[in-house]
Design a protein around this motif. Structure first.
Motif, short mmCIF file in Angstrom:
data_model
loop_
_atom_site.label_atom_id
_atom_site.label_comp_id
_atom_site.label_asym_id
_atom_site.label_seq_id
_atom_site.Cartn_x
_atom_site.Cartn_y
_atom_site.Cartn_z
N TRP A 94 1.17 -0.96 0.00
CA TRP A 94 0.11 -0.14 -0.29
C TRP A 94 1.24 1.35 0.27
CZ3 TRP A 94 -4.63 0.58 -1.69
CH2 TRP A 94 -5.50 -0.40 -1.16
N TRP A 156 -17.03 -0.14 2.92
CA TRP A 156 -15.57 -1.10 2.53
C TRP A 156 -16.62 -1.54 1.02
CZ3 TRP A 156 -10.96 -0.41 4.44
CH2 TRP A 156 -10.45 -1.11 5.62
N PHE A 168 -11.09 -1.84 0.03
CA PHE A 168 -10.47 -0.43 -0.01
C PHE A 168 -11.60 0.93 0.42
CE2 PHE A 168 -10.14 3.76 -1.62
CZ PHE A 168 -9.22 4.32 -1.38
N GLN A 169 -11.66 1.23 1.60
CA GLN A 169 -12.35 2.40 2.15
C GLN A 169 -12.78 3.68 1.23
OE1 GLN A 169 -11.66 2.59 6.58
NE2 GLN A 169 -13.40 4.00 6.79
N PRO A 170 -13.91 3.93 0.42
CA PRO A 170 -13.76 5.13 -0.51
C PRO A 170 -13.97 6.58 0.29
CG PRO A 170 -15.88 3.73 -0.57
CD PRO A 170 -15.16 2.98 0.74
N GLU A 172 -12.18 7.09 2.36
CA GLU A 172 -10.93 8.15 2.83
C GLU A 172 -10.57 8.78 1.65
OE1 GLU A 172 -8.77 7.78 5.02
OE2 GLU A 172 -9.91 7.01 6.18
N SER A 410 -6.03 1.75 2.45
CA SER A 410 -7.12 3.34 1.71
C SER A 410 -6.68 4.86 2.91
CB SER A 410 -8.89 2.99 1.61
OG SER A 410 -8.62 2.56 3.63
#
Length: 431
Positions: A94, A156, A168-170, A172, A410
């Motif tokens: 990452w 998520w 992924f955590q959008p 962010e 993320s």
């Protein structure tokens, strides 16, 4: 500090991260191995690439921002490696992705200026709301992109291609888009918002028509986040919104009204949501509820107390006894192994990053860039306060992560994009 000193500092921070990994290995009876060398190479490649992008696309940017960020990432990575080597391996990947995305942002903005963000503010708002809605996708349909619920919160999205699966955590990235929209709108309507025409008691407020579009955008994002039970992110976005509104108008009435709304909203959330009630109980009386609600926060306090002044040493503590130590409670985990001195150093580094961010804002001549830099810095500073304050029992836990240090791809992508935006604003204002 010049560019050469900046490069040397980045190399030193990369060396520090690799050295910390070696110390953890020594504490566990190992030696300098491939993990040590791989850590150094990944840090050098990731942040060397970002440094090269800064040299190429933001050469006049302040050299004081990137080195402390790399140091924070390094300090967080050593603790993640100490707690879970498998997660550390993912975090390295990452880092490369986040540095690549931040470098791409600098490249794209070099084709013009950050003013293009102001021009497309409505499109950015739509994209941000779309990102916030993505986790509500069905988790059982055949499409590769699915929503995912974790611990009762739907935050998520999962990209499942069969041979690989990525979470992924959008939110962010969405929070950055919302800051851009708020900054652009406030820059366009700053004069009207400052010239208050209505008075309610001691408060001077602008005409409602000036605030309605802004309140609708903010309210929609908050409703989505509350609906998804991401109350930490909703509090972060609200605080950033209020502080940016104050920065644009200079009216303390917004801070007062924001404080009242925060207290009202927090009380309502504690009444409506069971998990918020548990966090309030853990905050007010953790030792009385040690076996259940208070367990995590008490273990964090024990860790900080065990660390004392200089800490137990990398790899020699027991931060693994803290639930979610690599995410929510990495500050306590680092505090146990680096002690009070280490936590003070970390807070000082964050203080430097925040000071540099506000310095960029104060020096900006363009209103949009001034507000954008302030908004980005506000969001980062509030996030640090909420998580550190939660660990120290200053405020209830909110479930958000510590910028740059906590495990999570993320979050790292979003925070390095934030840094890239600040660097680009610094470059443009130095012209």
């Amino acid at each position: 500090m010049g560019r050469n000193a900046e490069a040397a500092t980045i190399v030193a921070a990369s060396t520090l991260a690799a050295f910390a990994v070696a110390l953890v290995n020594f504490a566990n009876g190992g030696s300098v191995d491939a993990q040590t060398g791989l850590t150094f190479l990944v840090f050098l490649l990731a942040f060397g690439t970002l440094f090269a992008a800064v040299r190429a696309f933001a050469s006049r940017a302040t050299p004081l921002l990137l080195p402390p960020v790399v140091a924070l990432v390094g300090l967080g990575f050593f603790e993640i490696y100490r707690l879970d080597a498998a997660r550390a391996g993912l975090q390295r990947w990452w880092m490369l992705i986040a540095a690549g995305v931040a470098s791409l942002v600098l490249l794209l903005l070099s084709r013009g200026t950050t003013s293009i963000l102001r021009r497309y503010r409505n499109l950015i708002l739509v994209i941000s709301i779309g990102l916030l809605l993505l986790p509500n996708l069905p988790s059982d349909w055949a499409f590769p992109l699915k929503g995912l619920e974790v611990n009762g919160s739907r935050l998520w999205i999962v990209l499942d291609l069969g041979f690989t699966r990525m979470q992924f955590q959008p939110a962010e990235l969405a929070k950055l888009g919302m800051v851009i929209f708020f900054a652009a709108y406030l820059a366009d309507h700053q004069k009207a918002l400052r010239e208050a025409h209505r008075r309610i008691g001691p408060l001077r407020l602008p005409e409602p028509r000036q605030l309605i579009p802004l309140l609708l955008a903010w309210g929609g994002s908050i409703v989505i986040l509350v609906w998804q039970r991401d109350l930490g992110a909703s509090l972060l976005m609200f605080a950033g919104f209020v502080l940016l509104l104050y920065a644009a108008t200079g009216s303390a009435g917004y801070l007062f009204a924001g404080g009242l709304m925060t207290i009202t909203g927090a009380a309502t959330a504690a009444y409506l949501f069971d998990h918020v009630q548990r966090r309030v109980v853990a905050w007010l009386a953790p030792f009385e509820h040690y076996p259940d609600e208070g367990y995590q926060i008490v273990q964090g306090l024990f860790a900080l107390g065990t660390g004392s002044l200089s800490g137990s040493g990398p790899g020699l503590g027991r931060p693994d006894l803290i639930p979610n130590a690599s995410t929510d409670f990495i500050f306590a985990a680092v505090g146990e192994e680096l002690g009070f001195a280490g936590t003070v150093a970390i807070l000082a580094i964050y203080g430097l990053v925040v000071a540099v961010g506000f310095g960029i804002s104060f020096r900006s001549r363009d209103t949009f860039r001034k507000l954008l830099a302030a908004g980005l810095t506000f969001v980062m500073a509030v996030q640090v306060f909420l998580i550190v304050g939660g660990v120290l029992r200053i405020v209830p836990l909110t479930g958000i992560t510590l910028p740059f240090m906590s495990y999570g791809g993320s979050a790292l992508v979003g925070n390095l994009v934030l840094v890239a935006l600040l660097l680009r604003i610094s470059h443009e204002e130095a012209a």
